[in-house]
Design a protein around this motif. Sequence first.
Motif, PDB file in Angstrom:
ATOM      1  N   PHE A  25      -5.480  10.275   4.619  1.00  0.00           N
ATOM      2  CA  PHE A  25      -5.451   8.839   4.920  1.00  0.00           C
ATOM      3  C   PHE A  25      -5.051   8.597   6.376  1.00  0.00           C
ATOM      4  O   PHE A  25      -5.680   7.824   7.091  1.00  0.00           O
ATOM      5  CB  PHE A  25      -4.488   8.110   3.979  1.00  0.00           C
ATOM      6  CG  PHE A  25      -4.881   8.241   2.537  1.00  0.00           C
ATOM      7  CD1 PHE A  25      -6.069   7.700   2.075  1.00  0.00           C
ATOM      8  CD2 PHE A  25      -4.080   8.926   1.643  1.00  0.00           C
ATOM      9  CE1 PHE A  25      -6.448   7.831   0.742  1.00  0.00           C
ATOM     10  CE2 PHE A  25      -4.452   9.061   0.318  1.00  0.00           C
ATOM     11  CZ  PHE A  25      -5.629   8.517  -0.134  1.00  0.00           C
ATOM     12  N   GLY A  41     -11.363   3.132   5.160  1.00  0.00           N
ATOM     13  CA  GLY A  41     -10.748   4.362   4.662  1.00  0.00           C
ATOM     14  C   GLY A  41      -9.458   4.074   3.924  1.00  0.00           C
ATOM     15  O   GLY A  41      -9.462   3.755   2.732  1.00  0.00           O
ATOM     16  N   GLN A  42      -8.349   4.177   4.664  1.00  0.00           N
ATOM     17  CA  GLN A  42      -7.033   3.990   4.049  1.00  0.00           C
ATOM     18  C   GLN A  42      -6.957   2.612   3.392  1.00  0.00           C
ATOM     19  O   GLN A  42      -7.340   1.608   3.983  1.00  0.00           O
ATOM     20  CB  GLN A  42      -5.968   4.105   5.148  1.00  0.00           C
ATOM     21  CG  GLN A  42      -4.568   4.274   4.628  1.00  0.00           C
ATOM     22  CD  GLN A  42      -3.579   4.458   5.781  1.00  0.00           C
ATOM     23  OE1 GLN A  42      -3.808   3.970   6.890  1.00  0.00           O
ATOM     24  NE2 GLN A  42      -2.496   5.152   5.514  1.00  0.00           N
ATOM     25  N   GLY A  43      -6.395   2.586   2.177  1.00  0.00           N
ATOM     26  CA  GLY A  43      -6.364   1.338   1.428  1.00  0.00           C
ATOM     27  C   GLY A  43      -5.176   0.476   1.787  1.00  0.00           C
ATOM     28  O   GLY A  43      -4.123   0.592   1.178  1.00  0.00           O
ATOM     29  N   TYR A 130      -4.443  11.449  -6.675  1.00  0.00           N
ATOM     30  CA  TYR A 130      -3.903  10.878  -5.449  1.00  0.00           C
ATOM     31  C   TYR A 130      -3.106  11.980  -4.741  1.00  0.00           C
ATOM     32  O   TYR A 130      -2.384  12.736  -5.382  1.00  0.00           O
ATOM     33  CB  TYR A 130      -3.019   9.679  -5.825  1.00  0.00           C
ATOM     34  CG  TYR A 130      -2.442   8.985  -4.639  1.00  0.00           C
ATOM     35  CD1 TYR A 130      -3.268   8.480  -3.649  1.00  0.00           C
ATOM     36  CD2 TYR A 130      -1.072   8.856  -4.496  1.00  0.00           C
ATOM     37  CE1 TYR A 130      -2.728   7.858  -2.547  1.00  0.00           C
ATOM     38  CE2 TYR A 130      -0.534   8.233  -3.401  1.00  0.00           C
ATOM     39  CZ  TYR A 130      -1.371   7.736  -2.427  1.00  0.00           C
ATOM     40  OH  TYR A 130      -0.842   7.124  -1.335  1.00  0.00           O
ATOM     41  N   ASN A 179      -6.921   5.689  -8.738  1.00  0.00           N
ATOM     42  CA  ASN A 179      -7.317   5.921  -7.346  1.00  0.00           C
ATOM     43  C   ASN A 179      -7.665   7.395  -7.220  1.00  0.00           C
ATOM     44  O   ASN A 179      -6.835   8.231  -7.583  1.00  0.00           O
ATOM     45  CB  ASN A 179      -6.125   5.580  -6.433  1.00  0.00           C
ATOM     46  CG  ASN A 179      -6.398   5.814  -4.955  1.00  0.00           C
ATOM     47  OD1 ASN A 179      -7.513   6.080  -4.550  1.00  0.00           O
ATOM     48  ND2 ASN A 179      -5.354   5.716  -4.147  1.00  0.00           N
ATOM     49  N   TYR A 210      -1.971  -0.233  -9.404  1.00  0.00           N
ATOM     50  CA  TYR A 210      -3.105  -1.176  -9.333  1.00  0.00           C
ATOM     51  C   TYR A 210      -3.190  -2.019 -10.613  1.00  0.00           C
ATOM     52  O   TYR A 210      -4.256  -2.532 -10.955  1.00  0.00           O
ATOM     53  CB  TYR A 210      -4.418  -0.405  -9.095  1.00  0.00           C
ATOM     54  CG  TYR A 210      -4.421   0.296  -7.750  1.00  0.00           C
ATOM     55  CD1 TYR A 210      -4.684  -0.403  -6.575  1.00  0.00           C
ATOM     56  CD2 TYR A 210      -4.108   1.641  -7.639  1.00  0.00           C
ATOM     57  CE1 TYR A 210      -4.646   0.223  -5.334  1.00  0.00           C
ATOM     58  CE2 TYR A 210      -4.070   2.278  -6.410  1.00  0.00           C
ATOM     59  CZ  TYR A 210      -4.336   1.564  -5.255  1.00  0.00           C
ATOM     60  OH  TYR A 210      -4.294   2.184  -4.038  1.00  0.00           O
ATOM     61  N   LYS A 245       0.638  -3.060  -3.659  1.00  0.00           N
ATOM     62  CA  LYS A 245      -0.743  -3.388  -3.986  1.00  0.00           C
ATOM     63  C   LYS A 245      -0.840  -4.787  -4.596  1.00  0.00           C
ATOM     64  O   LYS A 245      -1.722  -5.564  -4.249  1.00  0.00           O
ATOM     65  CB  LYS A 245      -1.317  -2.362  -4.966  1.00  0.00           C
ATOM     66  CG  LYS A 245      -1.106  -0.904  -4.563  1.00  0.00           C
ATOM     67  CD  LYS A 245      -1.772  -0.567  -3.246  1.00  0.00           C
ATOM     68  CE  LYS A 245      -1.759   0.930  -2.945  1.00  0.00           C
ATOM     69  NZ  LYS A 245      -0.449   1.487  -2.636  1.00  0.00           N
ATOM     70  N   PHE A 330     -11.191   0.343  -4.429  1.00  0.00           N
ATOM     71  CA  PHE A 330     -12.010   1.439  -3.905  1.00  0.00           C
ATOM     72  C   PHE A 330     -13.306   1.606  -4.693  1.00  0.00           C
ATOM     73  O   PHE A 330     -13.297   1.486  -5.923  1.00  0.00           O
ATOM     74  CB  PHE A 330     -11.232   2.755  -3.984  1.00  0.00           C
ATOM     75  CG  PHE A 330      -9.859   2.682  -3.371  1.00  0.00           C
ATOM     76  CD1 PHE A 330      -9.707   2.472  -2.016  1.00  0.00           C
ATOM     77  CD2 PHE A 330      -8.723   2.796  -4.161  1.00  0.00           C
ATOM     78  CE1 PHE A 330      -8.434   2.392  -1.444  1.00  0.00           C
ATOM     79  CE2 PHE A 330      -7.454   2.711  -3.605  1.00  0.00           C
ATOM     80  CZ  PHE A 330      -7.305   2.508  -2.242  1.00  0.00           C
ATOM     81  N   ARG A 376     -15.072   7.740  -0.632  1.00  0.00           N
ATOM     82  CA  ARG A 376     -14.426   6.508  -1.118  1.00  0.00           C
ATOM     83  C   ARG A 376     -14.414   5.436  -0.027  1.00  0.00           C
ATOM     84  O   ARG A 376     -14.082   5.721   1.120  1.00  0.00           O
ATOM     85  CB  ARG A 376     -12.991   6.836  -1.539  1.00  0.00           C
ATOM     86  CG  ARG A 376     -12.290   5.707  -2.257  1.00  0.00           C
ATOM     87  CD  ARG A 376     -10.781   5.912  -2.318  1.00  0.00           C
ATOM     88  NE  ARG A 376     -10.143   5.513  -1.065  1.00  0.00           N
ATOM     89  CZ  ARG A 376      -8.830   5.435  -0.881  1.00  0.00           C
ATOM     90  NH1 ARG A 376      -8.006   5.750  -1.856  1.00  0.00           N
ATOM     91  NH2 ARG A 376      -8.328   5.065   0.283  1.00  0.00           N
TER      92      ARG A 376
HETATM   93  N1  GLN Z   1      -2.691   4.422  -1.251  1.00  0.00           N
HETATM   94  C1  GLN Z   1      -3.487   4.315  -0.060  1.00  0.00           C
HETATM   95  C2  GLN Z   1      -4.905   4.751  -0.331  1.00  0.00           C
HETATM   96  O1  GLN Z   1      -5.187   5.357  -1.337  1.00  0.00           O
HETATM   97  C3  GLN Z   1      -3.030   5.183   1.080  1.00  0.00           C
HETATM   98  C4  GLN Z   1      -1.593   5.450   1.221  1.00  0.00           C
HETATM   99  C5  GLN Z   1      -1.361   6.522   2.254  1.00  0.00           C
HETATM  100  O2  GLN Z   1      -1.891   6.435   3.338  1.00  0.00           O
HETATM  101  N2  GLN Z   1      -0.637   7.525   1.907  1.00  0.00           N
HETATM  102  O3  GLN Z   1      -5.727   4.516   0.509  1.00  0.00           O
END
Ligand code: GLN
Length: 400
Positions: A25, A41-43, A130, A179, A210, A245, A330, A376
């Motif tokens: 990320f 990218g990064q959420g 994750y 995720n 989530y 989130k 995502f 993703r």
């Molecule tokens: N949870 C966020 C994601 O999946 C990223 C968190 C992180 O950068 N560690 O994108």
Amino acid sequence: MPAPTPAPTPTVLSARVASIAPTVFSEMSALAVRTGALNLGQGFPDVDGPPSVVAAAVAALEGGANQYSPGIGVPALRQAIARHQQRHYGLELDPDTEVVVTTGCTEAIAAALLGLVDPGDEVVVLEPYYDSYVAMLTMCGAVRRPVTLRAPHFRLDPDELRAAVTPRTRLVLLNSPHNPTGTVLTREELQAVADVAIEHDLVVVTDEVYEHLVFDDALSAEGHVPIATLPGMRERTLTLSSAGKSYSFTGWKVGWATGPAHLVQAVMAAKTWLTFTSGAPLQPAVAHALDHEPDWPAALAATLQERRDLLCAGLEAAGLTPRVPEGTYFATTDVSHLGWADGRAFCLALPEVAGVVAIPTQGFYDDAEAGRNLVRWAFCKEPEVIGEAVRRLAAADLAR
Ligand code: GLN
């Protein structure tokens, strides 16, 4: 003249962390900054959560909530979390013994695993996982037993789950909404997990960050079902969540673990030596969010559903057929038809090819083949950003 021998690179990393891949990320966000590409990218959302919650944090800062809070969390937040679990799921919790506040769900995951898993213990975990799960399982010396959610539908196979359990299994680490796939486990899938957990007397640790970001056309009309609500599960389930989130405050790092006192104590026992306590002024603010902005997450989910549809239609138009997610923010596509070595090669080239950043998810699999070409895309971004990103993707030549 023989070529000079390069100086050996000194090894500074402990074996504990050396085997853990750096987080993709941060790598991909840095790539977006470096190239000026649009970051899907990064959420993290590009709009912050409710102003009243920010005001509550400011009031707490100015009002003197600036020294250590109780390790278990401030009473107002623990009570608000208990009310939240009651209101949404009918779960009754004692806020003094069955709730602990953590520094984001990431710390809750770390503390739960450090508090419950010994070296050599096996942990059954949904794959793709994750990345912090793998990091923490590695640090605990645990052996992971992945159960793969396979493309294109990413459903849980109860037989694979059963086959992953052995006499050494210590716990099941669950994540729903999931995720990176966007799968929301159905009641039937959760029942399969519950049956296995009860039969083998296993603890279930479930990451439900989530929980509110579920779409109303999800497979299950019920939306998100916490596994703790299934018969026989409350007493063996540790449920993890956070404000990041649900309220678009990913940078606040306020999370929590709830469940029976003995499991919450295990989290507390490890959390004490990780962070001791979590950020004092943010805790009353999150209590305010849970108590006074109860409808905010559902409104966020409604806007995310529109953004999901915008992104998925745009990906489809660009020749990247997405798996339409039931929850999270995502969507996943398979890029194997484009001729790149793998999803990572595609994502590393994407800023130059199309001015967009996405996340390759192959690093979230032990079964490298299952994830090799999966990518993703995050849609917790403003519609203009998503619109521009999919325009760029459609205009670009994405093939190798
Ligand atoms: N949870 C966020 C994601 O999946 C990223 C968190 C992180 O950068 N560690 O994108």
